[in-house]
Design an enzyme around this catalytic site. Sequence first.
Site, PDB file in Angstrom:
ATOM      1  N   TYR A   1      13.856  -7.592  -5.988  1.00  0.00           N
ATOM      2  CA  TYR A   1      14.812  -6.816  -5.484  1.00  0.00           C
ATOM      3  C   TYR A   1      16.085  -7.645  -5.398  1.00  0.00           C
ATOM      4  CZ  TYR A   1      11.504  -3.823  -3.275  1.00  0.00           C
ATOM      5  OH  TYR A   1      10.566  -2.377  -2.874  1.00  0.00           O
TER       6      TYR A   1
ATOM      7  N   LYS B   1      -0.688 -10.918  -6.437  1.00  0.00           N
ATOM      8  CA  LYS B   1      -1.187 -10.370  -7.627  1.00  0.00           C
ATOM      9  C   LYS B   1      -1.319 -11.457  -8.689  1.00  0.00           C
ATOM     10  CE  LYS B   1      -2.481  -6.852 -10.154  1.00  0.00           C
ATOM     11  NZ  LYS B   1      -3.661  -6.105 -10.028  1.00  0.00           N
TER      12      LYS B   1
ATOM     13  N   ASP C   1      -3.569  -4.689  -4.935  1.00  0.00           N
ATOM     14  CA  ASP C   1      -4.268  -3.407  -5.272  1.00  0.00           C
ATOM     15  C   ASP C   1      -5.329  -3.317  -4.212  1.00  0.00           C
ATOM     16  OD1 ASP C   1      -5.023  -5.594  -6.764  1.00  0.00           O
ATOM     17  OD2 ASP C   1      -5.906  -4.453  -8.330  1.00  0.00           O
TER      18      ASP C   1
ATOM     19  N   ASP D   1       7.250  -4.158   1.268  1.00  0.00           N
ATOM     20  CA  ASP D   1       7.659  -2.805   1.427  1.00  0.00           C
ATOM     21  C   ASP D   1       6.928  -1.758   1.379  1.00  0.00           C
ATOM     22  OD1 ASP D   1       9.749  -0.864   1.547  1.00  0.00           O
ATOM     23  OD2 ASP D   1      10.795  -1.241  -0.525  1.00  0.00           O
TER      24      ASP D   1
ATOM     25  N   ASP E   1       4.784   0.404   4.928  1.00  0.00           N
ATOM     26  CA  ASP E   1       4.931   1.751   4.970  1.00  0.00           C
ATOM     27  C   ASP E   1       3.441   2.388   5.048  1.00  0.00           C
ATOM     28  OD1 ASP E   1       7.747   1.922   5.192  1.00  0.00           O
ATOM     29  OD2 ASP E   1       7.931   3.683   3.726  1.00  0.00           O
TER      30      ASP E   1
END
Length: 362
Positions: free
Chosen positions: A141, A192, A224, A248, A252
């Site tokens: 980001y 990852k 994943d 992020d 959620d």
Amino acid sequence: MQKKILVLPGDGIGPEIVAEAVKVLEFFNSKNGDPFVLETGLIGGSAYEETGAPLPEETLGKARASDAILLGAVGGYQWDSLDRELRPEKGLLGLRAGLDLYANLRPAILYSQLASASTLREEVVSGLDLMIVRELTGGIYFGQPRGIRTLENGEREGFNTLVYRESEIERIAHTAFQIASRRDKRVCSVDKANVLEVTGLWREVMEKVAREYPEIELSHMYVDNASMQLVRNPKQFDVLVTTNMFGDILSDCAAMLTGSIGMLPSASLNRQGQGMYEPIHGSAPDIAGKGIANPMATILSVSMMMRYSLDSPEIADQIDAAVGRVLDAGYRTADIYTDGMKQVGTSEMGDAMIAVLNGEEI
Ligand code: NAD
């Protein structure tokens, strides 16, 4: 010594829910001889309307001088067409950057009284209590270079950079291990590493920092798989620590396990333990001004503030217990209402909290 709390109500339902959290702070002020000094400030769209900026210099100054910040929410459709720099969300990002709030803590707790609000089966989520620690000021980001460029053949190409320094990984690792040491002493680091070199480094640094916390069990999981496990068997996790973007998305997902965003608080901390505390939901313009918003996420943000910035875990315990008692008594705002419960508005929910804290029967 008195602790300074900066209160930033913000936009939409922000002022309504923050007013109830302030009632709780005032309760402890009157009970314990004024340990907290409350100041208010402007942020977001309401700050833009009054000063022309979503984060006035005065607010940033007050934030720097405070021990903790309580934020309602920012944003609203009327400001969506403003220049990016003037939008309400910019105020929030400015505070995060200005105070270097690099560690975002997002608990996902499912109160047994609300287990039926989840879209998952009750036995999968009932009693859920996990903490996601998300790196908040680095990663893709913020990485440079970034942008959209035109190639020689005229085709456009978008690009962002995923970059983490060892020091950035180290500090978020310490945060996660320290939090786990006050919980079930298990950290699962999500990366990852099979594809991205930067998260290979992430994994290496996690292992290194873990040696300083021999009492904590560290495991690793690819993102994943973590997303799948969060929905399949979320109770296997205690603390999850991960990068900005993975966090992020996963936070959620974890929030939805509980089925009620009106109940979930969050914290963003810097190295000094100074923190900004806010509900995970937004300014809910669709219900603003109606007096029906759920103030519990904001009240639970005060509890986190007591635990993580103000060194008052006994107050945090009292607030957490009172939330449980209010739910036990059947009080529900519209967002968590189910048949047979007592539907109440924002301020009645806050009043019920105060009554319980006062030791009254409700
Ligand atoms: P939202 O979280 O504001 O609302 C989503 C839905 O949940 C709405 O139906 C809303 O009524 C409901 N809801 C949210 N909080 C509630 C509460 N306490 N009690 C009862 N119901 C509640 O998300 P959105 O609609 O996508 O965004 C609205 C505005 O909020 C946008 O301007 C967005 O940019 C902003 N936003 C701000 C923050 C923040 O301040 N940290 C976070 C997310 C969104």
